[in-house]
Write a protein that holds these residues in place. Structure first.
Motif, mmCIF file in Angstrom:
data_model
loop_
_atom_site.group_PDB
_atom_site.id
_atom_site.type_symbol
_atom_site.label_atom_id
_atom_site.label_comp_id
_atom_site.label_asym_id
_atom_site.label_seq_id
_atom_site.Cartn_x
_atom_site.Cartn_y
_atom_site.Cartn_z
ATOM 1 N N THR A 188 0.964 -1.223 0.059
ATOM 2 C CA THR A 188 -0.050 -0.033 0.189
ATOM 3 C C THR A 188 0.924 1.513 -0.237
ATOM 4 N N ALA A 189 1.998 1.283 0.832
ATOM 5 C CA ALA A 189 2.894 2.575 0.809
ATOM 6 C C ALA A 189 3.552 2.357 -0.849
ATOM 7 N N ALA A 190 3.857 1.314 -1.355
ATOM 8 C CA ALA A 190 4.930 1.481 -2.544
ATOM 9 C C ALA A 190 3.703 1.986 -3.499
ATOM 10 N N LEU A 191 2.728 1.672 -3.735
ATOM 11 C CA LEU A 191 1.633 2.168 -4.621
ATOM 12 C C LEU A 191 1.402 3.699 -4.100
ATOM 13 N N ALA A 192 1.385 3.854 -2.824
ATOM 14 C CA ALA A 192 1.099 5.562 -2.727
ATOM 15 C C ALA A 192 2.246 6.191 -3.097
ATOM 16 N N LYS A 193 3.383 5.552 -3.214
ATOM 17 C CA LYS A 193 4.834 6.562 -3.609
ATOM 18 C C LYS A 193 4.622 6.672 -5.051
ATOM 19 N N GLY A 194 4.386 5.514 -5.634
ATOM 20 C CA GLY A 194 4.388 5.678 -7.124
ATOM 21 C C GLY A 194 3.324 6.266 -7.738
ATOM 22 N N ARG A 195 2.117 6.375 -7.095
ATOM 23 C CA ARG A 195 0.835 6.969 -7.885
ATOM 24 C C ARG A 195 1.065 8.453 -8.263
ATOM 25 N N GLY A 196 0.612 8.606 -9.329
ATOM 26 C CA GLY A 196 0.907 10.011 -10.039
ATOM 27 C C GLY A 196 2.004 10.342 -10.478
ATOM 28 N N LYS A 197 2.985 9.478 -10.200
ATOM 29 C CA LYS A 197 4.322 9.565 -10.867
ATOM 30 C C LYS A 197 4.727 8.968 -12.051
ATOM 31 N N THR A 198 5.796 9.626 -12.819
ATOM 32 C CA THR A 198 6.115 9.440 -14.308
ATOM 33 C C THR A 198 6.839 8.215 -14.027
ATOM 34 N N SER A 199 6.155 7.038 -14.988
ATOM 35 C CA SER A 199 6.843 5.767 -15.134
ATOM 36 C C SER A 199 7.441 5.767 -16.891
ATOM 37 N N VAL A 200 8.348 5.094 -16.762
ATOM 38 C CA VAL A 200 8.700 4.757 -18.256
ATOM 39 C C VAL A 200 8.617 3.251 -18.494
ATOM 40 N N ASP A 201 7.747 2.617 -19.556
ATOM 41 C CA ASP A 201 7.586 1.417 -19.739
ATOM 42 C C ASP A 201 9.062 1.013 -20.590
ATOM 43 N N ALA A 202 9.501 -0.088 -19.988
ATOM 44 C CA ALA A 202 10.736 -0.676 -20.729
ATOM 45 C C ALA A 202 10.129 -1.137 -22.123
ATOM 46 N N SER A 203 11.130 -1.189 -23.058
ATOM 47 C CA SER A 203 10.862 -1.674 -24.494
ATOM 48 C C SER A 203 11.946 -2.981 -24.573
ATOM 49 N N PRO A 204 11.496 -4.148 -24.184
ATOM 50 C CA PRO A 204 12.532 -5.244 -24.384
ATOM 51 C C PRO A 204 12.378 -5.837 -25.720
ATOM 52 N N ASN A 205 13.184 -6.485 -26.262
ATOM 53 C CA ASN A 205 13.016 -7.283 -27.586
ATOM 54 C C ASN A 205 12.030 -8.503 -27.426
ATOM 55 N N SER A 206 11.516 -8.928 -28.603
ATOM 56 C CA SER A 206 10.359 -10.089 -28.298
ATOM 57 C C SER A 206 11.309 -11.376 -27.879
ATOM 58 N N GLY A 207 12.646 -11.459 -28.201
ATOM 59 C CA GLY A 207 13.392 -12.795 -27.687
ATOM 60 C C GLY A 207 13.867 -12.474 -26.252
ATOM 61 N N ASP A 208 13.721 -11.210 -25.713
ATOM 62 C CA ASP A 208 13.905 -11.279 -24.273
ATOM 63 C C ASP A 208 13.165 -12.068 -23.341
ATOM 64 N N VAL A 209 13.558 -12.708 -22.099
ATOM 65 C CA VAL A 209 12.784 -13.017 -21.419
ATOM 66 C C VAL A 209 11.775 -12.495 -20.447
ATOM 67 N N ALA A 210 10.500 -13.084 -20.282
ATOM 68 C CA ALA A 210 9.535 -12.129 -19.527
ATOM 69 C C ALA A 210 9.297 -12.706 -18.024
ATOM 70 N N VAL A 211 9.279 -14.302 -18.244
ATOM 71 C CA VAL A 211 8.981 -14.775 -17.043
ATOM 72 C C VAL A 211 10.017 -16.095 -17.062
ATOM 73 N N LEU A 212 10.455 -16.278 -15.904
ATOM 74 C CA LEU A 212 11.003 -17.573 -15.319
ATOM 75 C C LEU A 212 10.047 -18.391 -14.839
ATOM 76 N N GLN A 213 9.524 -19.686 -15.224
ATOM 77 C CA GLN A 213 8.478 -20.183 -14.869
ATOM 78 C C GLN A 213 9.112 -21.538 -14.542
ATOM 79 N N TYR A 214 9.231 -22.113 -13.140
ATOM 80 C CA TYR A 214 9.980 -23.218 -12.645
ATOM 81 C C TYR A 214 9.236 -24.492 -12.639
ATOM 82 N N THR A 215 9.806 -25.555 -13.065
ATOM 83 C CA THR A 215 9.479 -26.731 -13.314
ATOM 84 C C THR A 215 10.233 -27.976 -12.917
ATOM 85 N N GLY A 216 9.817 -28.884 -12.527
ATOM 86 C CA GLY A 216 10.906 -29.933 -12.084
ATOM 87 C C GLY A 216 11.837 -30.603 -13.386
ATOM 88 N N GLY A 217 11.125 -31.103 -14.418
ATOM 89 C CA GLY A 217 11.888 -31.640 -15.449
ATOM 90 C C GLY A 217 12.295 -32.973 -15.135
#
Length: 562
Positions: A188-217
């Motif tokens: 709640t405190a983190a969102l309050a600090k960020g609310r109304g502030k400017t953020s810049v969306d990153a622009s990753p390449n399509s081949g960049d990793v978005a999620v590390l999803q763990y699995t046993g294998g």
């Protein structure tokens, strides 16, 4: 060639191909969907609904907090350990917009499992529910996690309701063990600090990793499947294409009882449904059937995502049977095999057929689905668009249609590889991009596929993968254990149940209770065995490898299944 076989297997209106490069990254999809569907409901939970516009605003506030109040940089890993609450999509999308890699973390993990995942992924940040913060306290000093954000169940609710819900969880139900994390910031405190502030969306390449999803294998050691922006976008578009014109953009209400930290629910609800502006109703605790049914009664839901065990439990509930199913037009099953009797019972109760699919963490996860209007119960459907499937023999030679062999999959949703484990990647992925699933299948002449058996020793408990090696590694640390083995045995409720066999060291003694207590202390609940059998010796090969298959065959024979 197998490529030519699939071209004419798609029903009218479903394309054989999608364009996985339609969007450069997930940020672009999120921005476009939240603009298009700004006033439409995106997620509901505990009586509160976030519109797509509000989701974008809140996730942007979290992005701003991460960028202006932490040292985190694009490419850093952030572990997200949350159940199905409104905070989950806010955190995940905010982290992705900041360019961070999301590490989905099971809230039920033990300290041992958390330590491995945090260290293996190199996580620098953690967002967790207060209910699990006491485990974080134990583990974090042994990891590289520096940024810690803690949230409570009701944090996204109105101030009064938040106070009531959080107070009930903490003081009445006593579900929040005491913890001491002086470095932690409240969400709640983190969102309050960020609310109304400017953020810049990153622009990753399509081949960049978005999620590390763990699995046993196959090794049983939890590995992070690297799912790129392109992988997840491809799977969004593939699922959308196979749903065809049945799903109306901006009007569907989809029930989400499966955990969003699991890849099946993650991709379906947070990715695919975002693309068509659906309303996702999050069920925090599906084990509380009365509570879940009360939630269902409040919505004219059009879609339901579940798995066999949940369908069985609901159909056995008289209160569930009384619900209004007049709007329900799509039920999706995955995570574990759908039993014929369950499919028939669900159709009888709800009037809706179940659409079963197949996938793996490594395929983001959807690889095949039964198309609407052409469901073959007992099959896993046809490959999603732009996906090829084949079966091979033990030497890797492609087999003719109608033959049985190991199922292999190729498509834009297939993972980049395993995080920092090239050897494991090479075992699963060949040079041409074919993923070996370890499942034994047959491809019918009409293109529909059936899973026949599993090549691996993996145990599937209520849709969760459990790997015998991990169980045996844990059990081997219990004083008094000489040898041990873990197998899966058929179970009506969970699909499979875990049974362990133990050989005790000479002159020592162990009880079933000691074994179970030790496993409970070191493993997530679904990995804890249902039964323990003590033996004087276990069957082994001539080099001493324990023959799990032989133990499994003995159990099946006892049960009259072989």
């Amino acid at each position: 060639m197998i490529e030519n076989f699939w071209k004419d297997k798609y029903p009218a209106g479903i394309p054989a191909e999608i364009n996985p490069d339609q969007y450069p990254n997930i940020q672009t999809v999120l921005r476009e969907s939240c603009q298009r569907f700004a006033d439409k409901p995106a997620f509901s939970n505990l009586g509160k609904t976030l519109t797509y516009g509000e989701l974008y605003e809140l996730s942007g506030a979290f992005t701003a907090y991460l960028q202006q109040h932490t040292d985190l940089q694009p490419g850093d890993r952030i572990a997200v350990q949350l159940p199905n609450v409104l905070q989950y999509p806010v955190i995940v999308f905010g982290a992705i917009r900041a360019g961070l890699i999301v590490v989905n973390t099971n809230p039920l993990y033990t300290a041992r499992e958390l330590e491995h995942q945090f260290n293996d992924s190199g996580a620098k940040a953690l967002v967790c529910l207060a209910n699990m913060a006491h485990l974080a306290e134990q583990v974090l000093p042994k990891t590289g996690v520096k940024t810690v954000i803690v949230t409570e169940v009701g944090d996204m609710l109105s101030p009064l309701k938040r106070l009531l819900v959080n107070g009930m969880v903490k003081h009445v139900k006593k579900m929040v063990p005491a913890y001491n994390l002086p470095q932690a910031v409240k969400l709640t405190a983190a969102l309050a600090k960020g609310r109304g502030k400017t953020s810049v969306d990153a622009s990753p390449n399509s081949g960049d990793v978005a999620v590390l999803q763990y699995t046993g294998g196959t090794t049983g050691v939890a590995k992070g499947a690297m799912l790129t922006h392109r992988n997840l976008i491809a799977n969004m578009l593939q699922v959308k294409a196979l749903m065809g014109s049945e799903m109306s953009e901006g009007h569907e209400v989809i029930i989400a009882p499966l955990p969003l930290y699991h890849i099946y629910a993650f991709t379906f609800h947070c990715m695919s449904m975002m693309l068509i502006g659906s309303h996702n109703v999050l069920i925090t605790n599906p084990r509380d059937l009365p509570g879940m049914i009360n939630d269902l009664a409040r919505y004219k839901f059009t879609g339901f995502v579940g798995l066999n065990t949940l369908f069985v439990a609901l159909c056995n509930s008289a209160d569930f049977q009384k619900l209004d199913f007049s709007s329900l037009k799509a039920t999706f099953s995955g995570g574990m095999a759908l039993q014929l009797a369950t499919a028939e019972r669900w159709k009888q109760v709800t009037g809706c057929s179940i659409c079963e699919g197949y996938g793996m963490t490594e395929t983001s996860p959807v690889a095949s689905v039964n198309p609407f209007g052409n469901i073959q119960v007992g099959t896993i459907g046809i490959p999603v668009p732009s996906t090829l499937c084949k079966v091979v023999d033990d030497e890797g030679v492609e087999q003719p249609i109608g033959s049985i062999g190991e199922l292999c999959i190729k498509g834009p949703q297939v993972m980049k590889g395993y995080w920092q484990r090239q050897d494991a990647t090479d075992e699963m992925l060949d040079a041409d991009g074919w993923l070996k699933t370890g499942d034994i299948a047959v491809i019918q002449d009409d293109g529909f596929m059936r899973i026949v058996d599993r090549k691996k020793d993996m145990i599937l408990v209520s849709g969760f993968n459990v790997y015998p090696n991990e169980l045996e590694d844990v059990l081997a640390n219990l004083p008094g254990v000489l040898q041990c083995a873990a197998i899966g045995v058929p179970d009506e409720k969970s699909g499979e149940a875990i049974k362990v066999f133990v050989v005790v060291k000479p002159g020592e003694s162990l009880s079933k209770e000691q074994v179970m207590d030790f496993m409970r202390a070191n493993l997530t609940g679904y990995k804890v065995p249902k039964s323990v059998e003590f033996r004087d010796a276990l069957p082994t090969t001539n080099v001493g490898k324990i023959l799990r298959r032989e133990l499994r065959d003995e159990e099946l024979k006892k049960m009259g299944k072989k």
